[in-house]
Design an enzyme around this catalytic site. Sequence first.
Site, PDB file in Angstrom:
ATOM      1  N   ASP A  54       0.861  -1.184   0.000  1.00  0.00           N
ATOM      2  CA  ASP A  54       0.000   0.000   0.000  1.00  0.00           C
ATOM      3  C   ASP A  54       0.898   1.235   0.000  1.00  0.00           C
ATOM      4  OD1 ASP A  54      -2.114   1.711   0.012  1.00  0.00           O
ATOM      5  OD2 ASP A  54      -2.726   1.317   2.063  1.00  0.00           O
ATOM      6  N   HIS A  97       3.612   5.004  13.628  1.00  0.00           N
ATOM      7  CA  HIS A  97       2.480   5.473  12.820  1.00  0.00           C
ATOM      8  C   HIS A  97       1.145   5.224  13.502  1.00  0.00           C
ATOM      9  CE1 HIS A  97       1.681   1.316  11.919  1.00  0.00           C
ATOM     10  NE2 HIS A  97       0.944   1.531  10.857  1.00  0.00           N
TER      11      HIS A  97
END
Length: 501
Positions: free
Chosen positions: A95, A420
Amino acid sequence: MHTTLHKPAPTRMIATGEATAILPTETTPPIKVIGTEAIRDTFDDVCLQQAINSRLAPGVTDVVLNPDAHLGYGAPVGCVMVSPTHIYPGPVGVDIKCSMSLLQLDVPADVIEDRQTRRALISAICQRTPTGAGKGQRSVKKSRPVNRTLGKQLVVEGASESVCQQLGIPVDWADRCEDSFHLGHDETRDALGNRLEVLLAQRHMSNFSDKMSQLGSYGGGNHFGECEVVHVGDDDRSRSVAETFGLRDGKVAFLSHCGSRGFGHNLASGQFKTLQHKFSKWDIPLPAGDRQLVYAPLGTSEADDYLDDMALGANFATANHLLINALVLEAFQEVLPGTTGSLVYFISHNIARKEIMDNRPTWVHRKGATRAFPAGHYALRETPFADTGHPILLPGNPRDGSAVMVADAGAEQACFSVNHGAGRTLGRRHANRVLDQATIDKEFEQHDILSNCRFYPKDEAPAAYKDFEEVLRSVKTAGLASEVARLKARFVIKDASKADD
């Protein structure tokens, strides 16, 4: 996952502080680890072995394990991998440029207290921004169609003025992006245009038009849209930084997590197949025997092709996020006429970026890791964040909230990077097997958090993720970043499909 333990991975890291440690290897300087003892206990042996394999790979000069680290594709999710000489697709993942964005609205929190209002907002958003692994704009009533011509333009140009105008995106939002566009391997758009024409002639890109129709959609798995209430910290620094960021205490904001959708997946999958075939054909040794750690030396045609493909996918992801935010704002305006909104920031956590470290250019691969440049960093000159550092958007979970942070000088020790998000602690199959649906739904009801899902996905429940407070404590205690604001969820847009990243 192909990673195997050829020998027992270290079960003990060496603590160097309350929230820092090192993971030794046999032949290189050690891996830097960010995390309290409680967080370090969440790193299993395969995750640690992936980190060691990555550190020993050709050309790699640094690896950092962040608090959210867990099993990934070749390299752990939640790691930073640095090389001045080689490019690695694995530590970017399938991704490409999966990212976070935050839209600040001028709506007071009490306006959305009413559940009926929130239900209306969920409906208006879902009529514009579909969820689901294969879903695109054609599947929703109030779509923003993207034809093949515009699709070709936006993957080459990113959030250019022309692309933004055609998609109905405020042009000034491009100034609030970590990167509003990406160039080819030779730092030109022409390289991307030429590479795109080559790709369009290949079989795996025969569905290009269909993939372009996914622009303005979330996808599945861990991707989401989340309506938040902003709570700015009560100290002077937080209030000052929040003002620069454009955060408004007590007002509604919207947090989005998604990436390059099927187009990025096609690009990454094609690259993995090509490089793996090259390694097999020429009998090139794989790092630790792991096919997911294939690489290309910079300057080779293979590296040039990968950098071009990554840039094309990243440009799609950028336009995707900005369009989603434009559609979300439009939905709020439908339900609450007169609503205005501005983009706080858009920042990636699956990308390789060319940066200056130790006075030389190098490629910083961030896989499930977020850039963290503090005040005064050279790259923030002539940006709104030169004197503060840029916004860091860290999703936690709907129950415990998410955080907006700002880097401190100590971020340099982690290659100017932080985690993240919270990071998984239960695999998807395990979560689906052991977590109780009724308990999950009751917890959302107790916290008055609504969702578009009839049943919130078990593999995305808060209990499937690490303790977000302990993750944040690791970042703060290690001196990497400070919290500016907490975001408290009021409703979630989600899908129960398999994760995109």
